[in-house]
Design an enzyme around this catalytic site. Structure first.
Site, PDB file in Angstrom:
ATOM      1  N   GLY A 193       0.803  -1.222   0.000  1.00 26.45           N
ATOM      2  CA  GLY A 193       0.000   0.000   0.000  1.00 26.45           C
ATOM      3  C   GLY A 193       0.832   1.266   0.000  1.00 26.45           C
ATOM      4  N   SER A 194       1.888   1.294   0.788  1.00 23.18           N
ATOM      5  CA  SER A 194       2.696   2.519   0.885  1.00 23.18           C
ATOM      6  C   SER A 194       3.322   2.857  -0.465  1.00 23.18           C
ATOM      7  CB  SER A 194       3.793   2.355   1.942  1.00 23.18           C
ATOM      8  OG  SER A 194       3.214   2.098   3.199  1.00 23.18           O
TER       9      SER A 194
ATOM     10  N   ASN B 253      -8.443   3.861   8.000  1.00 22.89           N
ATOM     11  CA  ASN B 253      -7.836   2.748   8.729  1.00 22.89           C
ATOM     12  C   ASN B 253      -8.000   2.838  10.237  1.00 22.89           C
ATOM     13  OD1 ASN B 253      -5.985   4.897   7.737  1.00 22.89           O
ATOM     14  ND2 ASN B 253      -4.610   4.019   9.258  1.00 22.89           N
TER      15      ASN B 253
ATOM     16  N   GLN C 205      -7.955  -0.547   3.077  1.00 19.56           N
ATOM     17  CA  GLN C 205      -8.847  -1.073   4.116  1.00 19.56           C
ATOM     18  C   GLN C 205     -10.178  -1.554   3.550  1.00 19.56           C
ATOM     19  OE1 GLN C 205      -8.281  -1.528   7.420  1.00 19.56           O
ATOM     20  NE2 GLN C 205      -6.233  -0.672   7.375  1.00 19.56           N
TER      21      GLN C 205
ATOM     22  N   HIS D  41      -1.656  -7.873   2.716  1.00 19.69           N
ATOM     23  CA  HIS D  41      -1.575  -8.315   4.120  1.00 19.69           C
ATOM     24  C   HIS D  41      -2.720  -7.821   5.015  1.00 19.69           C
ATOM     25  CE1 HIS D  41       0.042  -4.770   6.420  1.00 19.69           C
ATOM     26  NE2 HIS D  41       0.406  -4.369   5.214  1.00 19.69           N
TER      27      HIS D  41
ATOM     28  N   THR E 292      12.452  -7.822  -9.875  1.00 24.78           N
ATOM     29  CA  THR E 292      11.985  -9.187 -10.115  1.00 24.78           C
ATOM     30  C   THR E 292      10.688  -9.410  -9.351  1.00 24.78           C
ATOM     31  OG1 THR E 292      14.264  -9.885 -10.368  1.00 24.78           O
ATOM     32  CG2 THR E 292      12.635 -11.619  -9.975  1.00 24.78           C
TER      33      THR E 292
ATOM     34  N   CYS F  91       0.274   5.497  18.226  1.00 23.18           N
ATOM     35  CA  CYS F  91       0.932   4.643  19.193  1.00 23.18           C
ATOM     36  C   CYS F  91       1.986   3.760  18.542  1.00 23.18           C
ATOM     37  CB  CYS F  91      -0.091   3.769  19.890  1.00 23.18           C
ATOM     38  SG  CYS F  91       0.611   2.807  21.207  1.00 23.18           S
TER      39      CYS F  91
HETATM   40  C1  LIG Z   1      -1.925  -0.435   5.910  1.00 27.72           C
HETATM   41  C2  LIG Z   1      -2.288   0.730   5.091  1.00 27.72           C
HETATM   42  C3  LIG Z   1      -1.409   1.251   4.129  1.00 27.72           C
HETATM   43  C4  LIG Z   1      -0.004   0.729   3.960  1.00 27.72           C
HETATM   44  O1  LIG Z   1       0.033  -0.520   3.340  1.00 27.72           O
HETATM   45  P1  LIG Z   1       1.396  -1.364   3.409  1.00 27.72           P
HETATM   46  O2  LIG Z   1       1.119  -2.532   2.514  1.00 27.72           O
HETATM   47  O3  LIG Z   1       1.569  -1.764   4.836  1.00 27.72           O
HETATM   48  O4  LIG Z   1       2.482  -0.500   2.914  1.00 27.72           O
HETATM   49  C5  LIG Z   1      -1.832   2.301   3.355  1.00 27.72           C
HETATM   50  N1  LIG Z   1      -3.066   2.816   3.497  1.00 27.72           N
HETATM   51  C6  LIG Z   1      -3.942   2.338   4.391  1.00 27.72           C
HETATM   52  C7  LIG Z   1      -5.297   2.937   4.484  1.00 27.72           C
HETATM   53  C8  LIG Z   1      -3.583   1.287   5.231  1.00 27.72           C
HETATM   54  O5  LIG Z   1      -4.446   0.845   6.137  1.00 27.72           O
END
Ligand SMILES: *Cc1c(COP(=O)(O)O)cnc(C)c1O
Length: 398
Positions: free
Chosen positions: A72-73, A153, A181, A203, A239, A326
Protein backbone atom coordinates in the site's frame (compact mmCIF):
# COMPACT_ATOMS: atom_id res chain seq x y z
CA UNK A 1 -7.49 -15.90 29.83
CA UNK A 2 -8.33 -15.73 26.13
CA UNK A 3 -5.91 -14.62 23.47
CA UNK A 4 -7.64 -12.27 21.08
CA UNK A 5 -6.07 -10.66 18.05
CA UNK A 6 -8.12 -7.52 17.46
CA UNK A 7 -5.74 -5.47 15.34
CA UNK A 8 -6.68 -6.67 11.88
CA UNK A 9 -6.52 -3.14 10.46
CA UNK A 10 -2.79 -3.18 11.20
CA UNK A 11 -2.27 -6.57 9.60
CA UNK A 12 -3.95 -9.97 9.41
CA UNK A 13 -2.88 -13.56 9.85
CA UNK A 14 -1.92 -15.26 6.59
CA UNK A 15 -4.73 -17.60 5.56
CA UNK A 16 -3.62 -21.27 5.41
CA UNK A 17 -5.49 -21.61 2.09
CA UNK A 18 -3.58 -18.65 0.67
CA UNK A 19 -0.28 -20.02 1.94
CA UNK A 20 -0.99 -23.35 0.28
CA UNK A 21 -1.54 -21.61 -3.06
CA UNK A 22 1.70 -19.64 -2.61
CA UNK A 23 3.93 -22.55 -1.59
CA UNK A 24 4.73 -24.01 -5.05
CA UNK A 25 6.01 -20.57 -6.13
CA UNK A 26 8.40 -20.44 -3.19
CA UNK A 27 9.74 -23.96 -3.62
CA UNK A 28 9.28 -25.43 -7.11
CA UNK A 29 8.48 -22.63 -9.55
CA UNK A 30 11.31 -20.34 -8.46
CA UNK A 31 12.38 -19.24 -11.96
CA UNK A 32 12.75 -15.60 -12.87
CA UNK A 33 9.60 -14.62 -14.80
CA UNK A 34 11.71 -12.60 -17.24
CA UNK A 35 13.73 -15.62 -18.38
CA UNK A 36 12.93 -17.80 -21.37
CA UNK A 37 13.28 -21.32 -19.98
CA UNK A 38 10.29 -23.28 -18.78
CA UNK A 39 10.46 -22.64 -15.04
CA UNK A 40 10.57 -18.89 -15.69
CA UNK A 41 7.83 -18.97 -18.30
CA UNK A 42 5.55 -20.85 -15.90
CA UNK A 43 6.09 -18.15 -13.28
CA UNK A 44 5.30 -15.49 -15.90
CA UNK A 45 2.08 -17.25 -16.94
CA UNK A 46 1.04 -17.50 -13.30
CA UNK A 47 1.55 -13.76 -12.78
CA UNK A 48 -0.52 -12.95 -15.86
CA UNK A 49 -3.32 -15.27 -14.76
CA UNK A 50 -3.40 -13.54 -11.36
CA UNK A 51 -3.34 -10.14 -13.02
CA UNK A 52 -6.36 -11.07 -15.15
CA UNK A 53 -8.33 -12.42 -12.23
CA UNK A 54 -7.57 -9.37 -10.06
CA UNK A 55 -8.56 -7.03 -12.90
CA UNK A 56 -11.88 -8.84 -13.16
CA UNK A 57 -12.40 -8.67 -9.39
CA UNK A 58 -11.79 -4.91 -9.31
CA UNK A 59 -13.87 -4.17 -12.39
CA UNK A 60 -10.86 -3.07 -14.46
CA UNK A 61 -11.36 -3.21 -18.22
CA UNK A 62 -7.86 -4.46 -19.01
CA UNK A 63 -5.50 -6.65 -17.02
CA UNK A 64 -2.65 -4.36 -18.14
CA UNK A 65 -4.12 -1.70 -15.84
CA UNK A 66 -2.94 -3.71 -12.79
CA UNK A 67 0.66 -3.09 -11.65
CA UNK A 68 2.11 -5.15 -8.82
CA UNK A 69 4.02 -3.29 -6.10
CA UNK A 70 5.47 -3.97 -2.65
CA UNK A 71 2.27 -2.87 -0.92
CA UNK A 72 0.00 0.00 0.00
CA UNK A 73 2.70 2.52 0.88
CA UNK A 74 4.51 2.11 -2.42
CA UNK A 75 1.24 2.27 -4.38
CA UNK A 76 0.19 5.48 -2.61
CA UNK A 77 3.60 7.07 -3.20
CA UNK A 78 3.63 6.02 -6.82
CA UNK A 79 0.09 7.22 -7.54
CA UNK A 80 0.68 10.76 -6.29
CA UNK A 81 4.34 11.27 -7.21
CA UNK A 82 3.94 9.49 -10.55
CA UNK A 83 0.92 11.51 -11.65
CA UNK A 84 2.17 14.86 -10.32
CA UNK A 85 5.56 14.47 -11.98
CA UNK A 86 3.93 13.44 -15.26
CA UNK A 87 1.50 16.39 -15.26
CA UNK A 88 3.92 19.04 -13.99
CA UNK A 89 4.93 20.15 -17.49
CA UNK A 90 1.22 20.78 -18.24
CA UNK A 91 1.13 23.32 -15.40
CA UNK A 92 -0.81 21.07 -13.03
CA UNK A 93 0.51 21.69 -9.54
CA UNK A 94 -2.43 21.17 -7.18
CA UNK A 95 -3.47 18.09 -5.18
CA UNK A 96 -6.71 17.58 -3.24
CA UNK A 97 -6.77 15.09 -0.38
CA UNK A 98 -8.28 14.83 3.10
CA UNK A 99 -6.97 15.53 6.58
CA UNK A 100 -7.32 11.94 7.75
CA UNK A 101 -5.53 9.96 5.04
CA UNK A 102 -2.93 7.32 5.86
CA UNK A 103 0.58 8.71 6.31
CA UNK A 104 1.57 7.05 3.02
CA UNK A 105 -0.60 9.74 1.40
CA UNK A 106 -0.07 12.64 3.83
CA UNK A 107 3.71 12.35 3.97
CA UNK A 108 3.84 11.93 0.18
CA UNK A 109 1.84 15.16 -0.12
CA UNK A 110 4.29 16.89 2.21
CA UNK A 111 7.19 15.68 0.05
CA UNK A 112 5.42 17.04 -3.04
CA UNK A 113 4.79 20.37 -1.27
CA UNK A 114 8.56 20.67 -0.83
CA UNK A 115 8.87 20.28 -4.61
CA UNK A 116 6.46 23.17 -5.15
CA UNK A 117 3.10 21.38 -5.45
CA UNK A 118 0.15 22.80 -3.52
CA UNK A 119 -2.14 20.61 -1.45
CA UNK A 120 -5.70 21.18 -0.20
CA UNK A 121 -6.48 19.04 2.84
CA UNK A 122 -10.26 18.63 3.06
CA UNK A 123 -12.17 18.51 6.32
CA UNK A 124 -13.77 15.19 7.29
CA UNK A 125 -16.27 16.55 9.82
CA UNK A 126 -17.36 14.93 13.05
CA UNK A 127 -18.61 11.74 11.39
CA UNK A 128 -15.34 11.16 9.53
CA UNK A 129 -16.78 11.47 6.04
CA UNK A 130 -15.60 13.75 3.23
CA UNK A 131 -18.32 15.86 1.59
CA UNK A 132 -18.30 15.42 -2.22
CA UNK A 133 -19.32 19.12 -2.49
CA UNK A 134 -16.09 20.09 -0.77
CA UNK A 135 -14.13 18.11 -3.36
CA UNK A 136 -15.94 19.90 -6.18
CA UNK A 137 -15.39 23.33 -4.62
CA UNK A 138 -11.69 22.66 -4.15
CA UNK A 139 -11.04 21.71 -7.78
CA UNK A 140 -8.95 24.32 -9.62
CA UNK A 141 -7.74 24.79 -13.16
CA UNK A 142 -4.35 23.41 -12.13
CA UNK A 143 -5.57 20.43 -10.07
CA UNK A 144 -3.61 17.33 -11.05
CA UNK A 145 -5.23 14.71 -8.84
CA UNK A 146 -7.76 14.08 -6.08
CA UNK A 147 -6.84 11.37 -3.57
CA UNK A 148 -9.47 10.29 -1.04
CA UNK A 149 -9.21 7.00 0.84
CA UNK A 150 -11.97 4.44 0.37
CA UNK A 151 -12.21 3.57 4.06
CA UNK A 152 -10.27 5.05 6.95
CA UNK A 153 -7.84 2.75 8.73
CA UNK A 154 -8.46 4.13 12.22
CA UNK A 155 -12.17 4.85 12.45
CA UNK A 156 -13.36 2.65 9.58
CA UNK A 157 -15.56 5.26 7.92
CA UNK A 158 -16.41 4.48 4.29
CA UNK A 159 -16.23 7.44 1.91
CA UNK A 160 -18.66 8.38 -0.90
CA UNK A 161 -16.25 7.16 -3.55
CA UNK A 162 -18.70 6.87 -6.46
CA UNK A 163 -19.91 10.45 -5.93
CA UNK A 164 -16.35 11.77 -5.75
CA UNK A 165 -15.43 9.74 -8.84
CA UNK A 166 -18.32 11.28 -10.78
CA UNK A 167 -17.26 14.81 -9.75
CA UNK A 168 -13.66 14.20 -10.81
CA UNK A 169 -14.79 12.81 -14.14
CA UNK A 170 -17.06 15.82 -14.73
CA UNK A 171 -14.14 18.19 -14.12
CA UNK A 172 -11.61 16.06 -15.97
CA UNK A 173 -9.39 15.60 -12.90
CA UNK A 174 -7.70 12.30 -12.02
CA UNK A 175 -9.04 10.42 -9.02
CA UNK A 176 -6.98 8.10 -6.81
CA UNK A 177 -8.30 6.13 -3.87
CA UNK A 178 -6.36 4.26 -1.20
CA UNK A 179 -8.57 1.17 -0.94
CA UNK A 180 -6.23 -0.78 1.35
CA UNK A 181 -8.85 -1.07 4.12
CA UNK A 182 -11.88 -1.35 1.85
CA UNK A 183 -10.83 -4.05 -0.60
CA UNK A 184 -12.60 -7.30 0.23
CA UNK A 185 -15.18 -5.50 2.41
CA UNK A 186 -16.97 -3.35 -0.18
CA UNK A 187 -17.83 -4.02 -3.83
CA UNK A 188 -15.31 -2.13 -5.92
CA UNK A 189 -15.74 -1.48 -9.62
CA UNK A 190 -13.09 0.96 -10.80
CA UNK A 191 -14.68 1.45 -14.23
CA UNK A 192 -18.21 2.16 -12.94
CA UNK A 193 -16.99 4.26 -10.02
CA UNK A 194 -14.72 6.44 -12.19
CA UNK A 195 -11.62 5.53 -10.21
CA UNK A 196 -8.47 6.30 -12.21
CA UNK A 197 -5.95 4.92 -9.72
CA UNK A 198 -6.44 2.56 -6.76
CA UNK A 199 -4.04 1.21 -4.13
CA UNK A 200 -4.41 -2.04 -2.26
CA UNK A 201 -2.26 -4.48 -0.32
CA UNK A 202 -2.44 -8.21 0.42
CA UNK A 203 -1.57 -8.32 4.12
CA UNK A 204 -4.73 -6.53 5.29
CA UNK A 205 -6.92 -9.30 3.83
CA UNK A 206 -5.11 -12.43 5.05
CA UNK A 207 -2.56 -12.35 2.24
CA UNK A 208 1.24 -12.05 2.57
CA UNK A 209 3.11 -8.90 3.58
CA UNK A 210 5.13 -7.09 0.94
CA UNK A 211 2.79 -7.40 -2.02
CA UNK A 212 0.22 -4.94 -3.30
CA UNK A 213 -0.95 -3.30 -6.47
CA UNK A 214 -1.71 -0.03 -8.13
CA UNK A 215 -4.56 0.07 -10.62
CA UNK A 216 -3.86 2.70 -13.29
CA UNK A 217 -6.58 3.30 -15.85
CA UNK A 218 -5.38 2.97 -19.45
CA UNK A 219 -4.35 6.35 -20.81
CA UNK A 220 -3.36 7.87 -17.45
CA UNK A 221 0.12 9.37 -17.65
CA UNK A 222 2.27 8.29 -14.74
CA UNK A 223 6.03 8.56 -14.22
CA UNK A 224 7.96 5.64 -12.72
CA UNK A 225 8.71 5.55 -9.04
CA UNK A 226 11.18 2.66 -9.28
CA UNK A 227 13.48 2.50 -12.32
CA UNK A 228 15.42 -0.53 -13.47
CA UNK A 229 14.42 -3.60 -15.44
CA UNK A 230 11.51 -3.92 -17.83
CA UNK A 231 9.10 -5.62 -15.44
CA UNK A 232 5.48 -4.49 -15.23
CA UNK A 233 5.58 -3.14 -18.78
CA UNK A 234 8.57 -0.93 -17.99
CA UNK A 235 6.63 0.88 -15.28
CA UNK A 236 7.82 -0.81 -12.09
CA UNK A 237 11.23 -2.46 -12.00
CA UNK A 238 12.22 -5.41 -9.84
CA UNK A 239 11.98 -9.19 -10.11
CA UNK A 240 8.37 -10.05 -9.47
CA UNK A 241 7.21 -11.37 -6.10
CA UNK A 242 5.53 -14.35 -7.75
CA UNK A 243 4.36 -16.07 -4.57
CA UNK A 244 3.18 -12.72 -3.20
CA UNK A 245 1.18 -12.00 -6.34
CA UNK A 246 -0.44 -15.44 -6.20
CA UNK A 247 -1.21 -14.78 -2.52
CA UNK A 248 -2.68 -11.34 -3.24
CA UNK A 249 -4.94 -12.80 -5.93
CA UNK A 250 -6.07 -15.71 -3.74
CA UNK A 251 -6.69 -13.48 -0.71
CA UNK A 252 -8.78 -11.01 -2.71
CA UNK A 253 -10.76 -13.81 -4.34
CA UNK A 254 -11.58 -15.40 -0.97
CA UNK A 255 -12.45 -12.02 0.57
CA UNK A 256 -14.85 -11.22 -2.28
CA UNK A 257 -16.46 -14.67 -2.35
CA UNK A 258 -17.18 -14.57 1.39
CA UNK A 259 -17.93 -10.84 1.61
CA UNK A 260 -21.67 -10.80 2.30
CA UNK A 261 -21.59 -13.53 4.90
CA UNK A 262 -18.54 -12.09 6.65
CA UNK A 263 -19.84 -8.51 6.64
CA UNK A 264 -23.14 -9.63 8.17
CA UNK A 265 -21.40 -11.61 10.89
CA UNK A 266 -18.78 -8.96 11.69
CA UNK A 267 -21.16 -6.01 11.72
CA UNK A 268 -23.41 -7.81 14.19
CA UNK A 269 -20.43 -8.44 16.47
CA UNK A 270 -19.23 -4.87 16.02
CA UNK A 271 -22.61 -3.34 16.90
CA UNK A 272 -23.03 -5.50 20.00
CA UNK A 273 -19.57 -4.50 21.19
CA UNK A 274 -20.13 -0.79 20.54
CA UNK A 275 -23.51 -0.81 22.30
CA UNK A 276 -22.00 -2.64 25.27
CA UNK A 277 -18.98 -0.36 25.61
CA UNK A 278 -21.07 2.80 25.23
CA UNK A 279 -22.60 1.92 28.60
CA UNK A 280 -19.31 3.02 30.16
CA UNK A 281 -19.80 6.61 31.30
CA UNK A 282 -18.05 9.31 29.26
CA UNK A 283 -17.25 6.96 26.41
CA UNK A 284 -17.80 7.71 22.74
CA UNK A 285 -17.69 5.97 19.40
CA UNK A 286 -15.51 7.68 16.81
CA UNK A 287 -16.76 7.97 13.24
CA UNK A 288 -20.09 7.31 11.60
CA UNK A 289 -21.86 4.19 12.85
CA UNK A 290 -23.56 3.32 9.55
CA UNK A 291 -21.03 4.05 6.82
CA UNK A 292 -18.39 1.98 8.56
CA UNK A 293 -16.22 -1.08 7.96
CA UNK A 294 -17.91 -4.14 9.49
CA UNK A 295 -14.91 -5.04 11.68
CA UNK A 296 -14.01 -1.61 13.04
CA UNK A 297 -14.62 -0.35 16.59
CA UNK A 298 -12.90 2.88 17.62
CA UNK A 299 -13.81 4.41 20.96
CA UNK A 300 -12.58 6.98 23.43
CA UNK A 301 -12.83 6.77 27.20
CA UNK A 302 -12.38 10.12 28.88
CA UNK A 303 -9.89 10.46 31.69
CA UNK A 304 -7.47 7.72 30.64
CA UNK A 305 -4.40 7.35 28.46
CA UNK A 306 -4.71 5.13 25.39
CA UNK A 307 -1.26 3.69 26.00
CA UNK A 308 -2.04 2.44 29.51
CA UNK A 309 -5.28 1.00 28.21
CA UNK A 310 -3.45 -0.91 25.48
CA UNK A 311 -0.87 -2.28 27.92
CA UNK A 312 -3.64 -3.45 30.23
CA UNK A 313 -5.49 -5.03 27.33
CA UNK A 314 -2.30 -6.83 26.32
CA UNK A 315 -1.88 -8.19 29.87
CA UNK A 316 -5.40 -9.55 29.47
CA UNK A 317 -4.60 -11.23 26.16
CA UNK A 318 -6.15 -8.64 23.86
CA UNK A 319 -4.05 -7.22 21.01
CA UNK A 320 -5.49 -3.79 20.15
CA UNK A 321 -4.20 -0.43 19.00
CA UNK A 322 -4.89 3.22 19.59
CA UNK A 323 -4.64 4.07 15.91
CA UNK A 324 -1.49 5.06 14.13
CA UNK A 325 0.13 7.35 16.69
CA UNK A 326 0.93 4.64 19.19
CA UNK A 327 2.60 2.35 16.69
CA UNK A 328 5.18 5.01 15.93
CA UNK A 329 5.90 5.42 19.62
CA UNK A 330 4.84 9.03 19.43
CA UNK A 331 2.84 10.68 22.18
CA UNK A 332 0.89 12.89 19.81
CA UNK A 333 -2.76 11.93 19.55
CA UNK A 334 -3.99 10.43 16.31
CA UNK A 335 -4.27 12.89 13.40
CA UNK A 336 -7.48 11.11 12.44
CA UNK A 337 -9.17 11.77 15.80
CA UNK A 338 -8.01 15.38 15.73
CA UNK A 339 -9.40 15.68 12.18
CA UNK A 340 -12.87 14.67 13.39
CA UNK A 341 -12.66 17.42 15.97
CA UNK A 342 -11.74 15.63 19.18
CA UNK A 343 -9.82 17.69 21.73
CA UNK A 344 -6.31 16.39 22.51
CA UNK A 345 -7.15 15.07 25.97
CA UNK A 346 -10.05 12.98 24.70
CA UNK A 347 -8.20 11.76 21.60
CA UNK A 348 -5.49 10.44 23.93
CA UNK A 349 -7.89 7.91 25.45
CA UNK A 350 -8.63 6.03 22.24
CA UNK A 351 -8.83 2.33 21.47
CA UNK A 352 -9.21 0.66 18.09
CA UNK A 353 -10.36 -2.93 17.86
CA UNK A 354 -10.49 -4.40 14.37
CA UNK A 355 -11.92 -7.84 13.70
CA UNK A 356 -11.65 -10.44 10.98
CA UNK A 357 -12.96 -13.89 10.07
CA UNK A 358 -10.79 -15.30 12.84
CA UNK A 359 -12.77 -13.55 15.61
CA UNK A 360 -15.86 -14.92 17.33
CA UNK A 361 -18.82 -13.85 19.49
CA UNK A 362 -16.93 -15.32 22.46
CA UNK A 363 -14.18 -12.77 21.82
CA UNK A 364 -16.78 -10.01 22.08
CA UNK A 365 -18.14 -11.46 25.35
CA UNK A 366 -14.63 -11.50 26.78
CA UNK A 367 -13.85 -7.93 25.67
CA UNK A 368 -17.17 -6.72 27.08
CA UNK A 369 -16.15 -8.18 30.42
CA UNK A 370 -12.58 -6.97 30.49
CA UNK A 371 -12.68 -3.41 29.06
CA UNK A 372 -15.09 -1.83 31.60
CA UNK A 373 -12.96 -3.25 34.45
CA UNK A 374 -9.75 -1.86 32.95
CA UNK A 375 -11.32 1.55 32.32
CA UNK A 376 -12.54 1.76 35.95
CA UNK A 377 -9.15 0.65 37.23
CA UNK A 378 -7.27 3.26 35.19
CA UNK A 379 -9.74 6.01 36.03
CA UNK A 380 -9.40 5.28 39.74
CA UNK A 381 -5.78 6.44 39.60
CA UNK A 382 -6.14 9.16 36.97
CA UNK A 383 -5.80 12.80 38.05
CA UNK A 384 -7.52 13.79 34.81
CA UNK A 385 -10.57 11.67 35.70
CA UNK A 386 -10.64 13.20 39.16
CA UNK A 387 -10.71 16.63 37.58
CA UNK A 388 -13.54 15.62 35.23
CA UNK A 389 -15.60 14.29 38.14
CA UNK A 390 -14.99 17.43 40.22
CA UNK A 391 -16.07 19.61 37.32
CA UNK A 392 -19.14 17.44 36.85
CA UNK A 393 -20.06 17.85 40.54
CA UNK A 394 -19.55 21.62 40.36
CA UNK A 395 -21.80 21.85 37.30
CA UNK A 396 -24.50 19.84 39.05
CA UNK A 397 -24.35 22.13 42.10
CA UNK A 398 -25.18 25.22 40.02
C1 LIG B 1 -1.93 -0.43 5.91
C2 LIG B 1 -2.29 0.73 5.09
C3 LIG B 1 -1.41 1.25 4.13
C4 LIG B 1 0.00 0.73 3.96
O1 LIG B 1 0.03 -0.52 3.34
P1 LIG B 1 1.40 -1.36 3.41
O2 LIG B 1 1.12 -2.53 2.51
O3 LIG B 1 1.57 -1.76 4.84
O4 LIG B 1 2.48 -0.50 2.91
C5 LIG B 1 -1.83 2.30 3.35
N1 LIG B 1 -3.07 2.82 3.50
C6 LIG B 1 -3.94 2.34 4.39
C7 LIG B 1 -5.30 2.94 4.48
C8 LIG B 1 -3.58 1.29 5.23
O5 LIG B 1 -4.45 0.84 6.14
Amino acid sequence: MRNIYADNSATTALSPVVLEKMMPYLTEVYGNPSSLYRIGATAKETIERSRENIAKNLGAKFSTEIFFTSGGSESDNWALKGVCHALKSKGKKHIITSKFEHHAILHTCQALEKEGFEVTYLDVYENGIVHPDDVENAIREDTAIVSIMYANNEIGTIQPISEIGAICKKHNVLFHTDAVQAAGFVRINVAEQNIDLLSMTAHKIHGPKGCGLLYVRRGVKIDNLIDGGAQERNKRAGTENVAGIVGLDAALQIAIDSMDERNARLSKMRDRLIDGLLKIERSRINGDRISRLPGNVNMCFEGIEGESLLLKLDLNGIAASSGSACTSGSLDPSHVLLAIGLPHEIAHGSMRLSFSDDNSEEDIDYILNVVPEIVSYLRAMSPLWEKIKKQEAAEKAI
